[in-house]
Write a protein that holds these residues in place. Sequence first.
Motif, PDB file in Angstrom:
ATOM      1  N   THR A   1       0.762  -1.173   0.089  1.00  0.00           N
ATOM      2  CA  THR A   1       0.067  -0.133  -0.155  1.00  0.00           C
ATOM      3  C   THR A   1       0.877   1.218   0.010  1.00  0.00           C
ATOM      4  N   ASP A   2       0.103   2.442  -0.522  1.00  0.00           N
ATOM      5  CA  ASP A   2       0.903   3.622  -0.430  1.00  0.00           C
ATOM      6  C   ASP A   2       1.096   4.021   1.393  1.00  0.00           C
ATOM      7  N   HIS A   3       2.048   4.559   1.504  1.00  0.00           N
ATOM      8  CA  HIS A   3       2.262   5.246   3.043  1.00  0.00           C
ATOM      9  C   HIS A   3       1.160   6.350   3.287  1.00  0.00           C
ATOM     10  N   ARG A   4       0.432   5.996   4.514  1.00  0.00           N
ATOM     11  CA  ARG A   4      -0.887   6.964   4.807  1.00  0.00           C
ATOM     12  C   ARG A   4      -0.065   8.446   5.322  1.00  0.00           C
TER      13      ARG A   4
ATOM     14  N   HIS B   1      -4.874  -4.198   0.078  1.00  0.00           N
ATOM     15  CA  HIS B   1      -4.403  -3.081   0.922  1.00  0.00           C
ATOM     16  C   HIS B   1      -4.123  -3.650   2.418  1.00  0.00           C
TER      17      HIS B   1
END
Length: 221
Positions: free
Chosen positions: A2-5, A170
């Motif tokens: 996942t992309d970093h939050r 995710h």
Amino acid sequence: MTDHRFESVPEVREGLRKVDYLADEGIAGIVYLADRLQKPILVEGPAGTGKTQLAKSVAEMTGARLIRLQCYEGLDEAKALYEWNYKKQLLRIQASGGEGDSWSEVEDDLFSDEFLLTRPLLEAISADDPVVLLIDEVDRVEVETEALLLEILSEYQVSIPELGTITAKHIPLVFLTSYNTRELSEALKRRCLYLYVDYPDLEREREIVLTKVPGITEALA
């Protein structure tokens, strides 16, 4: 992956403040690291210190869906992960009688997504949208269920014999809360980042109250 939050620890702290959760540098740092390392957070502490609320607030600040597994003594795989809808399967078998369906065709139908009852763990793994998974009071489950959690949280995937392996689209942000009433296994603790949340001191408690009820400033002066 996942992309970093989050881009920074201050961003986490400010984001939590915006949803009325006052996190110190330690709490914000652990949440940031959990996102970066894709590791669960084991949150321990007494009742009423905001362990569960932390997970809820992170979900709120990120716009993620909160999925909660409430742990209890006797919780098993069928209630935590998945089970087959046996009543619906029986109706399918009865409906196939005399219609000329082969058993292989019926069997393929019986063990398809249509007959699968997803529970919180599978729901979090199979979600199409980003989620925060809250496993509440993990110290109340038996060792066998704890081993199941460890297996899932190690790879973020679930193997269903009839359907194959389901891998998370995710990686969920996972919070496990514990009152530490039972010693958790070393394997599970090693898998997690650790956070202890204690009761706030008087100054911090005042700040929390003012955040929740801003109109009582004079009463606390």
